[in-house]
Design an enzyme around this catalytic site. Structure first.
Site, PDB file in Angstrom:
ATOM      1  CG  ASP A  29     156.350  77.096  95.057  1.00  0.00           C
ATOM      2  OD1 ASP A  29     155.543  76.428  95.736  1.00  0.00           O
ATOM      3  OD2 ASP A  29     156.026  77.693  94.020  1.00  0.00           O
ATOM      4  CB  ILE A  30     154.882  76.154 100.519  1.00  0.00           C
ATOM      5  CG1 ILE A  30     153.714  76.768  99.759  1.00  0.00           C
ATOM      6  CG2 ILE A  30     155.384  77.039 101.618  1.00  0.00           C
ATOM      7  CD1 ILE A  30     152.498  77.013 100.632  1.00  0.00           C
ATOM      8  CG  HIS A  93     154.764  84.196  90.632  1.00  0.00           C
ATOM      9  ND1 HIS A  93     153.461  84.642  90.628  1.00  0.00           N
ATOM     10  CD2 HIS A  93     154.708  82.881  90.365  1.00  0.00           C
ATOM     11  CE1 HIS A  93     152.646  83.630  90.393  1.00  0.00           C
ATOM     12  NE2 HIS A  93     153.370  82.539  90.216  1.00  0.00           N
ATOM     13  CG  HIS A  95     157.184  79.068  89.220  1.00  0.00           C
ATOM     14  ND1 HIS A  95     156.641  78.421  90.317  1.00  0.00           N
ATOM     15  CD2 HIS A  95     156.163  79.762  88.665  1.00  0.00           C
ATOM     16  CE1 HIS A  95     155.348  78.707  90.408  1.00  0.00           C
ATOM     17  NE2 HIS A  95     155.030  79.529  89.424  1.00  0.00           N
TER      18      HIS A  95
HETATM   19  P1  AMP Z   1     151.294  80.054  89.801  1.00  0.00           P
HETATM   20  O1  AMP Z   1     150.457  81.248  90.213  1.00  0.00           O
HETATM   21  O2  AMP Z   1     150.485  78.985  89.127  1.00  0.00           O
HETATM   22  O3  AMP Z   1     152.503  80.442  89.003  1.00  0.00           O
HETATM   23  O4  AMP Z   1     151.838  79.353  91.117  1.00  0.00           O
HETATM   24  C1  AMP Z   1     151.923  80.009  92.347  1.00  0.00           C
HETATM   25  C2  AMP Z   1     152.959  79.307  93.190  1.00  0.00           C
HETATM   26  O5  AMP Z   1     152.979  79.927  94.450  1.00  0.00           O
HETATM   27  C3  AMP Z   1     152.683  77.808  93.428  1.00  0.00           C
HETATM   28  O6  AMP Z   1     153.819  77.058  92.994  1.00  0.00           O
HETATM   29  C4  AMP Z   1     152.486  77.724  94.928  1.00  0.00           C
HETATM   30  O7  AMP Z   1     153.007  76.539  95.495  1.00  0.00           O
HETATM   31  C5  AMP Z   1     153.222  78.938  95.426  1.00  0.00           C
HETATM   32  N1  AMP Z   1     152.743  79.444  96.700  1.00  0.00           N
HETATM   33  C6  AMP Z   1     151.460  79.751  97.026  1.00  0.00           C
HETATM   34  N2  AMP Z   1     151.394  80.191  98.290  1.00  0.00           N
HETATM   35  C7  AMP Z   1     152.655  80.171  98.768  1.00  0.00           C
HETATM   36  C8  AMP Z   1     153.248  80.504 100.032  1.00  0.00           C
HETATM   37  N3  AMP Z   1     152.510  80.959 101.067  1.00  0.00           N
HETATM   38  N4  AMP Z   1     154.580  80.338 100.192  1.00  0.00           N
HETATM   39  C9  AMP Z   1     155.327  79.894  99.162  1.00  0.00           C
HETATM   40  N5  AMP Z   1     154.841  79.567  97.955  1.00  0.00           N
HETATM   41  C10 AMP Z   1     153.515  79.700  97.756  1.00  0.00           C
END
Ligand code: AMP
Length: 130
Positions: A29-30, A93, A95
């Site tokens: 995760d970024i 996804h 985490h």
């Molecule tokens: P959520 O949809 O709330 O479960 O969170 C989406 C996650 O995706 C967040 O923690 C973001 O930091 C992560 N995220 C979004 N874009 C990217 C990316 N390009 N690379 C890595 N992680 C990402």
């Protein structure tokens, strides 16, 4: 339109990849809540995790199980916790978040990672995959 995660799978958006097989993909995760915060996703683009086919959903957790020991070897933590949210990215996804205490499992702690640090961490985790 393809989700940002489908673009990552297809290599159109860069990521720090951890593991990939025919059906699943994993990357850092970024905006990690803690260092080592990893996302695991099915390649099949479905918004809601609990709308996935049974076999894809159960397989996602078996895929995650391959990665967790490697994270634990690289990041000092009590265990790897799990968050399922999906309100930001409409592509199912999970985490995986190394944690020392339950209170750490909150997006309030998420901070943009330094790209070099993320790349170095990914290499270390990959080295510990079995
Ligand atoms: P959520 O949809 O709330 O479960 O969170 C989406 C996650 O995706 C967040 O923690 C973001 O930091 C992560 N995220 C979004 N874009 C990217 C990316 N390009 N690379 C890595 N992680 C990402």
């Amino acid at each position: 339109m393809a989700s940002i995660f489908t673009k990552i799978i297809n290599g159109e958006i860069p990521c720090q990849k951890i593991l990939e097989d025919e059906q699943y993909f994993s990357f850092l995760d970024i905006n990690p809540i803690n260092p080592g915060h990893t996302l695991v996703i099915p390649k099949q683009e479905t918004d809601y995790l609990f709308a996935l086919d049974d076999n894809i959903l159960s397989g996602l957790f078996l895929f995650a199980k391959k990665i967790v020991p490697a994270i634990e070897q690289v990041i000092s933590c009590k265990r790897v916790g799990v968050i399922v949210a999906g309100l930001e990215v409409p592509h199912a996804h999970v985490h995986l978040i190394p944690m020392g205490a339950e209170g750490e499992l909150t997006f309030d702690r998420a901070q943009r990672a330094n790209p070099q640090d993320l790349a170095a961490l990914a290499q270390k985790i990959i080295q510990h995959l079995k």
